[in-house]
Design an enzyme around this catalytic site. Structure first.
Site, mmCIF file in Angstrom:
data_model
loop_
_atom_site.group_PDB
_atom_site.id
_atom_site.type_symbol
_atom_site.label_atom_id
_atom_site.label_comp_id
_atom_site.label_asym_id
_atom_site.label_seq_id
_atom_site.Cartn_x
_atom_site.Cartn_y
_atom_site.Cartn_z
ATOM 1 N N LYS A 83 0.862 -1.181 0.000
ATOM 2 C CA LYS A 83 0.000 0.000 0.000
ATOM 3 C C LYS A 83 0.898 1.230 0.000
ATOM 4 O O LYS A 83 1.953 1.229 0.666
ATOM 5 C CB LYS A 83 -0.876 -0.043 1.261
ATOM 6 C CG LYS A 83 -1.942 1.043 1.356
ATOM 7 C CD LYS A 83 -2.747 0.864 2.655
ATOM 8 C CE LYS A 83 -3.881 1.866 2.774
ATOM 9 N NZ LYS A 83 -4.658 1.667 4.031
ATOM 10 N N SER A 111 -9.615 1.648 3.097
ATOM 11 C CA SER A 111 -8.737 2.449 2.256
ATOM 12 C C SER A 111 -7.697 1.623 1.500
ATOM 13 O O SER A 111 -7.107 2.136 0.558
ATOM 14 C CB SER A 111 -8.017 3.488 3.117
ATOM 15 O OG SER A 111 -7.154 2.852 4.044
ATOM 16 N N SER A 132 -9.836 -0.810 7.184
ATOM 17 C CA SER A 132 -9.223 -0.596 5.867
ATOM 18 C C SER A 132 -8.510 -1.803 5.264
ATOM 19 O O SER A 132 -8.119 -1.762 4.101
ATOM 20 C CB SER A 132 -8.248 0.576 5.922
ATOM 21 O OG SER A 132 -8.964 1.783 5.949
#
Lengths: 486, 484
Positions: free
Chosen positions: A76, A151, A175
Site C-alpha cells: 500500500k 482504504s 481498511s
C-alpha cells in the site's frame, strides 16, 4: 501462476518449477496488461523488482532461500519505501520520495520478498471505497462498476485480480478487512502493537495497524510471521514473542466456542450478506464448534467515538504537511500564512480536509472534554465489551460489512460512507485482531466473514480461518476479470 | 501609592544528553545547519519518537534535588501549532501529567539571607529548530539541528518580589542543574533561557495584578533589566489610568525595553492531547531510590557545610558553593593545604582576580587546585613568605614549573630564617644607609616606627624577598635602637 496462493508459489519456487524472475515477470506483465482498467497501482517498480528477483534466485541457488524468498508482493502506498515515491494517495505527497524504509518493508525485504510496487489507496487512508485517492478510484475486479472498498482498495483489487499474490495493507477502522471482503480475499488486521508502525504514514496513531492481504489465511500466516514483532523504533509495538503462525493452522476446531454479536446482525444488514455469514457459521458447527449469541452493548457508539478520536489524531499527524520541508508547496507564496494555507488547501483532498477540520474542532479549548475525553471513555467501554465477550467465547463472528461492494459514486454523503464501517471500527478502538475471509456472494459480489479474537490471538484467528478454507472454496474463486484481462 | 512586584519564572534548561529526546541524532552545539537532524527530527512522514531514557533520569534527578513529588506516571502531550522551525506542526511536551511535581528551591539574597521559592512543576519537552533571517535575501532559513533537543521546563510559583530575587532564583536553578551535571548551563549558547511573568499590585493587596509574560530572556543581567523595565512600564500605565493587558512581550537588550508580541486574544489554542506515539512514563520506587543514591551534594547543603564544618563566613560559603566547579576547586585546594580559611582567601582573592583579568572560568584556570593547595601549604609551614608566594603563584600561572616546590627551588625563594644571615644583611644595609640612619636617630620616637619600613624594604630586597619579614623587623628595630 496468478491463481496460486503464496504458499503454492513458494513450494513451486523451492522445487524449481519456475524462477523468481519468471514469476515476477509474469505478474509485472499482468499489471502492465490489466491495471489500466483497475487502477490498483500508483507506482510499479518493475526494474527494481526484476533485480530483486534475480538476487532472490541467486540466494536460492546458493542454498540460502527462506520460505518467502522470491515471492512478489505489493505495498500500500502508505509504507515508506526508500528511493520510491510514497504518496499516501495524496497530491500532497505526489513528489515525496521516501529516504528510508518502513520496518515492515525492511522485514519483507530481509525475508527475500520482492516488491512490485505501491498500491492505490484512499488519501491518507481516509475512506471506505478508495474513491478518495488523488490518483483516481480503483475498480473492483469482480465488477468494474463497483468500488473495491477502502482504504487499502488498491491492495485488495490487485490481489483479487491476480496482479500480485499478496499485498500489505493498513487498517485504522476496517481498511484491510472491508476491502478484503469486497474483493473476495483474506485480510488480517493484527492486534494493535503486533506490527511496527515505523515508516507507515500515520493517519490515527492509536488505531493504525498493518497487516497482510492475500488469497488465503495460510498465506496471511506466512506473511505475519515476517512482519510481526517488537521494533525499538516504535514504542507502541509490543515486546512479545512471535509464534510461528503456520504451526497451529491445522489445530482441530472441535469445542471452539463462537459468539455471534447480536448487534452485528441488526438493521441495515443486507439479507444476502447475512445468509452467507450464517451459512459460514453452519460450516463451523459441522467442524465441531458451538455457537451462541453474545452482546457488545456499546457497538453503536463505535462510529461516533471513532470519528472523534481518529480525526483528532489525524489533525495533528497531518500538521507536518505544511509546504515547508517536503510535499506540495504552492506557487509563489506571498507570506508564511499564504504558504501554509494554499499549500494545504491545494495538497489535501476533500475528505482529508473534512477530518482535519473535525479533529481541530474536537481538540479545541472548550470542546476537548465534551468530545475527545468522552470518546476515550466510550473507547474503554467498547474494549470492555469485547473482553467480557471473550470470557464466554473463543472468537466472535459476523459480517465484515453490512453490504457487498457498492457502486462507484453511490455514496455521496460522508456519513452514509462512515456507516459502512459499523462492524469493523470497534475492533480498532479495542485494539483486538480481526480477519475477513471470503464466504460467498451477494448479488454476484463477494461477502466477507469477519472473525475476531482477543488481543494477540492471531494464531487462533488464522487457525479458525484456515479450517474454514479447508472446508470451503470461496477463497479460491477468481473474478472473470483475472482471466479475461491477462 | 506603594507597589509590590510579583514575579514567576519558567526556566527552560537544555539537558546534557548525548542524543535528542526522541531520536538518536547528536545534540552537540555549533554544527553546520541541518547536519544533526535525522528523519525523526525532520518530522518525515511515518517516523515515530522513542523516548531517551537519559532525559527521563535527568529530569527525575532535578525533581529529587528540589525535594519534589515525582508522580508514578507522567504523560507526553502534543502542543499543536504551525511554525516553520517546528517540523511536525506540534511540540511534544507534557501538559497534564508532568514528570516532576511540586517542589522548592532555596535562594540566597545579597544580604546572605535565604528564601524559599516554590516550584509548581517541571516537565520534559523537545526544543524547536531555529529560524535564520540573515543571509537569505528576504527569505528565512531553517536549521533543525536544535529540533528535538531535550528541555526541562521548570515552572515556579509567583513567589519572587523583585528583580534581584528573580536573578537569585535563576542562579540557584543554574547551580542545581550544573551541580547535577544535567545541563552545561551555558546561557550564551541557549542552554538556559527563561520566560518571566511579571505583574504589580498595590502593596497589601492580595489579588494578583494582570501579568505580562516576557519571552526568551537569556542572561541573569537581562532578567533583572527586563523586570526593571516592565515593572516601571506597568506602574506608569496604571498610574496614568490605563490597564495592564495580559500579553506576551519580548525583551530587547539593545534598547533595554520590552515590546508587545501578542495579546491573549491573539494567543494560539494549542489543542493539547496525549501523544499516541509514546507510552506513559512509569517510574517505580526502586528506580527513584537508585537515582537518589547517585545525587551529588547540592549547593544549599554544601553552603551549609562550608559554614558549619569549615567555619567559613556566610559570604565565603555562598560564593564558593555557587557553582559545582568552584566548589570542587575550593574543596581540592582545602584538601591539599588543610586550611579552609586560607584556601577560601586564595581562591576568592589571588585566583579570582587573575581569572577575572583574563576572562577565564575556573574550569580553565591555568593553575590547578593541587598546585594552589601546595602553594598555600608552603606559606602555612613558613617555607615561603607572602611576598614570595605571589611570585610562586605567578610562575605557576605562567606554566613555569609543575608545583610550588619546584618553583620555590628553581627561583631560590625559600624563606631565610637563619638569624646570622639576616643579621649580616641588616648590618650591611645599615652600613650603606648613613643618611637614613641619621634621620632615624634624629626623629621623634613615635615617628621611627614608620621609618623602619625603609630598612625592612632594603633588607627584603637584598634577600630577594626570601627573608622572614617578622624576623627582619625585630632584629632591625633592636639594631637601630642600639645606635641611638
Amino acid at each position: 501462476m496468478h491463481d496460486k496462493t503464496v504458499t503454492q508459489l513458494a513450494a513451486a519456487l523451492k522445487s524449481g518449477e519456475f524462477s523468481s524472475r519468471e514469476l515476477t515477470s509474469h505478474f509485472l506483465q499482468r499489471i502492465e496488461q490489466a491495471d489500466g482498467n483497475l487502477n490498483s497501482f500508483i507506482t510499479v517498480t518493475a526494474e527494481q523488482a526484476l533485480k530483486q528477483a534475480e538476487a532472490a534466485d541467486q540466494l536460492r541457488a546458493a542454498g540460502n532461500a527462506g520460505t518467502l524468498t522470491g515471492i512478489p508482493l505489493a505495498l500500500k502506498d502508505i509504507f515508506c519505501t526508500q528511493g520510491v515515491k510514497t504518496s499516501c494517495g495524496s497530491k500532497m505527497l505526489d513528489n515525496f520520495i521516501a529516504p528510508y524504509n518502513a520496518t515492515v518493508v525492511e522485514k519483507l525485504s530481509a525475508a527475500g520478498t520482492i516488491s512490485l510496487g505501491k498500491t492505490n489507496m484512499d488519501e491518507f487512508a481516509m475512506g471506505s471505497s478508495n474513491e478518495n485517492s488523488y490518483f483516481g478510484a480503483v475498480k473492483n475486479p469482480w465488477d468494474l462498476s463497483a468500488v473495491p472498498g477502502g482504504s487499502s482498495g488498491g491492495s485488495a483489487a490487485a490481489v483479487a485480480a491476480g496482479l500480485v499474490p499478496a499485498a500489505m495493507g493498513t487498517d485504522t477502522g476496517g481498511s484491510i478487512r472491508q476491502p478484503a471482503a469486497f474483493c473476495g480475499i483474506t485480510g488480517l488486521k493484527p492486534t494493535y502493537g503486533r506490527v511496527s508502525r515505523y515508516g507507515i504514514i500515520a493517519y490515527a496513531s492509536s488505531l493504525d495497524q498493518a497487516g497482510p492481504m492475500a488469497r488465503s489465511a495460510e498465506d496471511c500466516a506466512h506473511l505475519l510471521n515476517v512482519i510481526a514483532g517488537h521494533d525499538v523504533r516504535d514504542s507502541t509495538s509490543v515486546a512479545r514473542g512471535v509464534p510461528d503462525y503456520t504451526e497451529t493452522l491445522n489445530a482441530p476446531l472441535s469445542g471452539l466456542k463462537i459468539g455471534l454479536p447480536k448487534e452485528y446482525f441488526g438493521d441495515g444488514l443486507d439479507p444476502e450478506v447475512e445468509k452467507a455469514v450464517r451459512d459460514a457459521v453452519k460450516v463451523y458447527e459441522s467442524l465441531g464448534a458451538t455457537v451462541r449469541e453474545v452482546s457488545l452493548p456499546h457497538t453503536h457508539y463505535a462510529i461516533p467515538a471513532y470519528y472523534v478520536i481518529a480525526p483528532a489524531e489525524a489533525s495533528s499527524n497531518l500538521s507536518r504537511y505544511d509546504g515547508v520541508r517536503f510535499g506540495h508547496r504552492c506557487d509563489a507564496p506571498a507570506d508564511l500564512i499564504d504558504l501554509y494555507t494554499r499549500s494545504r488547501a491545494e495538497g489535501f483532498g476533500e475528505e482529508v480536509k473534512r477530518r482535519i477540520l473535525i479533529g481541530t474542532h474536537t481538540l479545541s479549548e472548550g470542546f476537548f472534554d465534551a468530545y475527545y475525553t468522552k470518546a476515550q471513555k466510550v473507547r474503554r467501554l467498547i474494549r470492555q465489551d469485547f473482553l467480557d465477550a471473550f470470557e464466554d467465547v473463543d472468537v466472535l463472528m459476523g459480517p465484515a460489512s453490512p453490504t457487498p461492494a457498492f457502486d462507484l459514486g453511490a455514496k455521496k454523503d460522508p456519513v452514509s460512507m462512515y456507516l459502512q464501517d459499523i462492524y469493523t471500527i470497534a475492533v480498532n478502538l479495542a485494539g483486538i485482531p480481526g480477519i475477513s475471509v471470503p464466504a460467498g456472494f451477494a448479488a454476484g459480489r463477494p461477502v466477507g466473514l469477519q472473525i475476531l479474537g482477543t488481543h494477540f490471538a492471531e494464531a487462533q484467528l488464522l487457525n479458525v480461518a484456515h479450517q474454514f478454507q479447508q472446508a470451503t472454496d470461496w477463497h479460491l474463486k477468481l473474478p472473470a476479470f483475472a482471466e479475461e484481462n491477462a | 501609592m506603594q507597589w509590590e512586584t510579583v514575579i514567576g519564572l519558567e526556566v527552560h534548561v537544555q539537558l546534557a544528553t548525548r542524543s535528542k529526546i526522541f531520536s538518536g541524532a547528536s545534540t552537540a552545539f555549533g554544527a553546520e545547519p541541518n547536519t544533526q537532524a535525522c528523519a525523526v527530527d525532520l518530522g518525515l512522514p511515518g517516523v515515530l519518537p522513542v523516548l531517551n531514557e537519559q532525559a527521563v533520569a535527568m529530569a527525575v534527578q532535578f525533581g529529587l534535588a528540589i525535594h519534589a513529588d515525582i508522580p508514578e506516571v507522567s504523560v507526553f502531550d502534543r502542543k499543536n501549532y504551525f511554525y516553520p522551525d517546528l517540523p511536525k506542526g506540534y511540540q511534544t511536551s507534557q501538559m497534564y501529567h508532568p514528570i516532576v511535581g511540586a517542589g522548592e528551591v532555596e535562594i540566597t539574597l545579597d544580604d546572605n539571607t535565604t528564601k524559599c521559592i516554590r516550584i509548581h512543576h517541571a516537565h520534559l519537552e523537545e526544543d524547536a529548530g531555529k529560524s535564520l533571517h540573515e543571509d537569505f535575501h528576504g527569505m528565512t532559513g531553517i536549521d533543525l539541528n536544535r529540533a528535538g533537543t531535550p528541555l526541562l521546563e521548570i515552572v515556579s510559583e509567583p513567589d519572587m518580589r523583585n528583580a534581584k530575587e528573580a536573578a537569585a532564583y535563576l542562579k540557584a536553578i543554574h547551580s542545581i542543574v550544573t551541580y547535577l551535571g544535567i545541563s552545561d548551563g551555558n546561557m550564551a549558547e541557549g542552554s538556559m533561557r527563561c520566560d518571566v511573568n511579571v505583574s504589580v499590585r498595590p502593596k497589601g493587596q492580595e489579588a494578583f495584578g494582570t501579568r505580562a509574560e516576557i519571552k526568551n530572556v537569556n542572561s541573569f543581567r537581562f532578567v533583572e533589566r527586563a523586570i526593571a523595565f516592565e515593572v516601571e512600564r506597568q506602574i506608569e500605565l496604571i498610574e496614568d489610568g490605563g490597564k495592564v493587558v495580559q500579553e506576551t512581550r519580548l525583551f530587547d537588550p539593545e534598547r533595554d525595553e520590552t515590546r508587545s508580541m501578542r495579546t491573549k486574544e491573539e494567543a494560539n489554542d494549542y489543542r493539547y492531547f496525549p501523544c499516541p506515539d509514546l507510552l506513559p512514563v512509569v517510574l517505580d520506587q526502586a528506580y527513584l531510590e537508585h537515582l537518589r543514591s547517585q545525587l551529588p551534594e547540592l549547593p544549599a547543603d554544601k553552603r551549609a557545610r562550608f559554614q558549619t564544618e569549615l567555619g567559613l563566613s556566610a559570604y565565603d560559603a555562598s560564593v564558593l558553593s555557587a557553582s559545582r566547579e568552584m566548589a570542587e576547586f575550593f574543596e581540592e585546594v582545602h584538601r591539599v593545604c588543610g586550611d579552609a580559611k586560607q584556601a577560601a582567601n586564595w581562591v576568592q582573592g589571588e585566583l579570582a582576580g587573575a581569572l577575572n583579568r583574563e576572562s577565564l572560568s575556573i574550569q580553565n584556570s591555568p593553575i590547578s587546585a593541587q598546585q594552589l593547595g601546595g602553594l598555600i601549604g608552603r606559606v602555612l609551614d613558613d617555607t615561603i613568605n607572602g611576598k614570595a608566594a605571589k611570585q610562586v603563584f605567578q610562575a605557576l600561572w605562567n606554566g613555569q614549573g609543575s608545583s610550588a616546590d619546584e618553583v620555590i627551588e628553581a627561583k631560590g625563594l625559600k624563606q631565610v630564617t637563619d638569624t646570622g644571615a639576616i643579621e649580616a644583611m641588616i648590618d650591611q644595609v645599615i652600613a650603606e644607609s648613613p643618611a637614613q640612619v641619621a634621620q632615624y636617630r634624629d626623629s621623634e620616637p613615635e615617628k621611627r616606627g614608620k621609618m623602619i619600613g625603609y630598612f625592612v624594604g632594603q633588607v627584603m630586597k637584598a634577600s630577594r624577598g626570601t627573608a622572614n619579614p617578622q624576623q627582619v623587623n625585630g632584629v632591625l628595630k633592636a639594631k637601630l635602637d642600639a645606635l641611638l
